[in-house]
Write a protein that holds these residues in place. Structure first.
Motif, PDB file in Angstrom:
ATOM      1  N   SER A  83      39.737  36.782  37.188  1.00 24.14           N
ATOM      2  CA  SER A  83      38.665  37.364  36.396  1.00 24.14           C
ATOM      3  C   SER A  83      37.300  37.037  37.002  1.00 24.14           C
ATOM      4  O   SER A  83      37.047  35.899  37.401  1.00 24.14           O
ATOM      5  CB  SER A  83      38.725  36.845  34.957  1.00 24.14           C
TER       6      SER A  83
ATOM      7  N   ALA B 218      41.041  39.615  29.186  1.00 27.65           N
ATOM      8  CA  ALA B 218      41.861  40.480  30.031  1.00 27.65           C
ATOM      9  C   ALA B 218      42.645  41.402  29.112  1.00 27.65           C
ATOM     10  O   ALA B 218      43.391  40.939  28.235  1.00 27.65           O
ATOM     11  CB  ALA B 218      42.793  39.636  30.892  1.00 27.65           C
TER      12      ALA B 218
ATOM     13  N   THR C  47      36.131  32.821  33.745  1.00 27.06           N
ATOM     14  CA  THR C  47      35.825  33.246  35.110  1.00 27.06           C
ATOM     15  C   THR C  47      36.654  32.449  36.112  1.00 27.06           C
ATOM     16  O   THR C  47      36.708  31.218  36.060  1.00 27.06           O
ATOM     17  CB  THR C  47      34.328  33.039  35.406  1.00 27.06           C
TER      18      THR C  47
ATOM     19  N   VAL D 156      44.428  36.612  36.238  1.00 26.58           N
ATOM     20  CA  VAL D 156      44.684  37.614  35.209  1.00 26.58           C
ATOM     21  C   VAL D 156      46.186  37.888  35.165  1.00 26.58           C
ATOM     22  O   VAL D 156      46.856  37.895  36.200  1.00 26.58           O
ATOM     23  CB  VAL D 156      43.918  38.921  35.481  1.00 26.58           C
TER      24      VAL D 156
ATOM     25  N   THR E  65      47.132  43.640  33.561  1.00 27.53           N
ATOM     26  CA  THR E  65      45.725  43.680  33.157  1.00 27.53           C
ATOM     27  C   THR E  65      45.066  44.956  33.682  1.00 27.53           C
ATOM     28  O   THR E  65      45.146  45.271  34.874  1.00 27.53           O
ATOM     29  CB  THR E  65      44.975  42.451  33.687  1.00 27.53           C
TER      30      THR E  65
ATOM     31  N   VAL F  67      38.736  43.463  32.576  1.00 25.84           N
ATOM     32  CA  VAL F  67      38.277  42.305  31.805  1.00 25.84           C
ATOM     33  C   VAL F  67      37.067  42.750  30.991  1.00 25.84           C
ATOM     34  O   VAL F  67      36.058  43.217  31.551  1.00 25.84           O
ATOM     35  CB  VAL F  67      37.925  41.115  32.710  1.00 25.84           C
TER      36      VAL F  67
ATOM     37  N   VAL G  95      37.717  42.606  37.548  1.00 22.91           N
ATOM     38  CA  VAL G  95      38.945  41.995  38.062  1.00 22.91           C
ATOM     39  C   VAL G  95      38.836  41.913  39.576  1.00 22.91           C
ATOM     40  O   VAL G  95      38.624  42.934  40.250  1.00 22.91           O
ATOM     41  CB  VAL G  95      40.199  42.794  37.661  1.00 22.91           C
TER      42      VAL G  95
END
Length: 413
Positions: free
Chosen positions: A48, A54, A88, A92, A96, A99, A122
């Motif tokens: 991320s 996510a 951060t 993920v 996904t 984000v 992402v």
């Protein structure tokens, strides 16, 4: 020799020194002896780029877990309509779509809503750099950012060319090394100036230790032995690694033959007066003189020679500004080549002040830079460093200069 030809002769006189493998922190400022390639993909996993959620499929989404940077990844792929709270840098989960930043999320109990384009925020594995890609080429000078990039790519060490070892010898019976000079004497300015020039060129100072001129190194000053004959031949800098020699050929011969520095820089003794012994000593040592005077002002009586064992001797004039100009002309490109550094692209600027070219020699003029222009500082007679102390570069003014842009040689800060 023409000024540009002299600089090229300095580069052609040597080859890069051998390569050494060093820890990252020790390689700063050195030149790479081999490329640096990514040992891992960057980033190494899908992660991320934001703090948020996510999400999979379209919203609103039910929050089914949380993932932190460095923590345990989510145990299963995300199903459409679900989300995990994510930090951060955290991985993920598979499935996904994007984000959703936390500041754009609307909370409704265990559900969140919001709008985010597909793939947004992402960072996919290898999108910055795939594994095996060359990050830094051979001959690149290692910068602070370069060290960080190498570490990020999985390196603990780098293969670099070792720094040239340089011994500095300043000659002159008239020199004082501290305080106000007595009548008929002058305060040495070249000895304090040269170490900064050497460091800027990627070299390291190397003390001159000769058998016939034994030197004892003490914590704060170097002293000569009690032998009267030795003391008559050599005077030494109170603090540092610069050596002072009287105007005699025997000490100069010892300095050139018994040390183990890659380069010996001799300041003074390069002209044609009765106290200038360098050329005679080099001739007696059967040295190969590659540059014997350069058509430039200041700095004409400079030279470059290669000894029989391959070590180099650079002779600089005794006038301080002339020595600085000669140092940038011959010494700097010689040391850069020994250190394995590539030749940088020329820096140019348009001069805003009046400069008159010499009819046959290249002039080196102290200037201050401002954007694409440079202004002469003045105060640049060969024996004075006042103008150079005000400057941040020397402008190269060839005889044929027509008033357009001029090449600049940056001065060490």
């Amino acid at each position: 020799m023409h000024w540009a030809d002299a600089r090229q002769a300095a580069r052609d006189a040597v080859k890069p020194l051998e390569a050494v493998e060093l820890p990252l922190a020790d390689a700063l400022g050195m030149a790479l002896a081999s490329p640096v390639r990514a040992l891992v993909a960057l980033p190494g996993y899908d992660n991320s780029a934001m703090d948020g959620y996510a999400v999979a499929g379209t919203g609103p989404w039910t929050v089914v877990g949380a993932v932190r940077a460095g923590g345990v990844p989510h145990p299963s792929p995300l199903r459409p309509g679900t989300a995990v709270e994510i930090a951060t840098g955290a991985p993920v989960p598979p499935g996904t779509r994007a984000v959703l930043p936390v500041e754009h999320a609307v909370h409704k109990g265990r559900r969140v809503a919001g709008t985010v384009p597909d793939g947004k925020h992402v960072r996919r594995r290898g999108e910055d750099c795939p594994e095996g890609r060359e990050l830094l080429a051979t001959a690149t000078t290692v910068t602070a950012a370069g060290l960080g990039a190498a570490a990020q790519a999985g390196h603990d060490t780098l293969l670099v060319h070792r720094r040239p070892r340089v011994a500095v010898v300043v000659t002159g019976d008239e020199l004082e090394t501290s305080g106000r000079p007595r009548p008929g004497r002058v305060r040495d300015a070249i000895g304090p100036m040269l170490p900064g020039l050497l460091r800027a060129a990627g070299a390291e100072e190397h003390g001159l230790l000769c058998r016939s001129l034994p030197i004892r190194l003490q914590p704060r000053r170097k002293r000569v032995p009690t032998s009267r004959s030795a003391a008559a031949r050599i005077r030494l800098l109170p603090v540092g690694l610069v050596t002072w020699l009287a105007d005699r050929p025997d000490g100069l011969t010892a300095a050139l033959t018994e040390g183990d520095a890659d380069v010996v820089v001799v300041c003074g003794a390069t002209s044609a007066g009765p106290a200038d012994h360098l050329r005679g000593v080099l001739q007696a040592l059967r040295a190969d003189v590659r540059v014997n005077g350069v058509a430039c002002r200041p700095g004409h009586p400079q030279l470059l020679a290669v000894l029989l064992d391959g070590r180099c001797v650079v002779g600089l004039p005794g006038n301080p500004f002339a020595a600085l100009a000669a140092g940038l002309t011959l010494l700097a490109p010689l040391l850069a080549t020994l250190g394995g550094h590539r030749v940088p692209a020329p820096l140019t600027a348009r001069l805003t002040g009046p400069v008159t070219p010499h009819h046959q020699d290249t002039k080196l003029v102290a200037v201050t830079r401002s954007g694409s222009t440079a202004t002469p500082t003045g105060h640049d007679r060969p024996g004075s460093l006042w103008g150079a102390a005000l400057a941040d570069a020397l402008a190269v003014i060839p005889p044929e200069w027509d008033g357009g842009e001029a090449e600049l040689l940056p001065l060490p800060s």
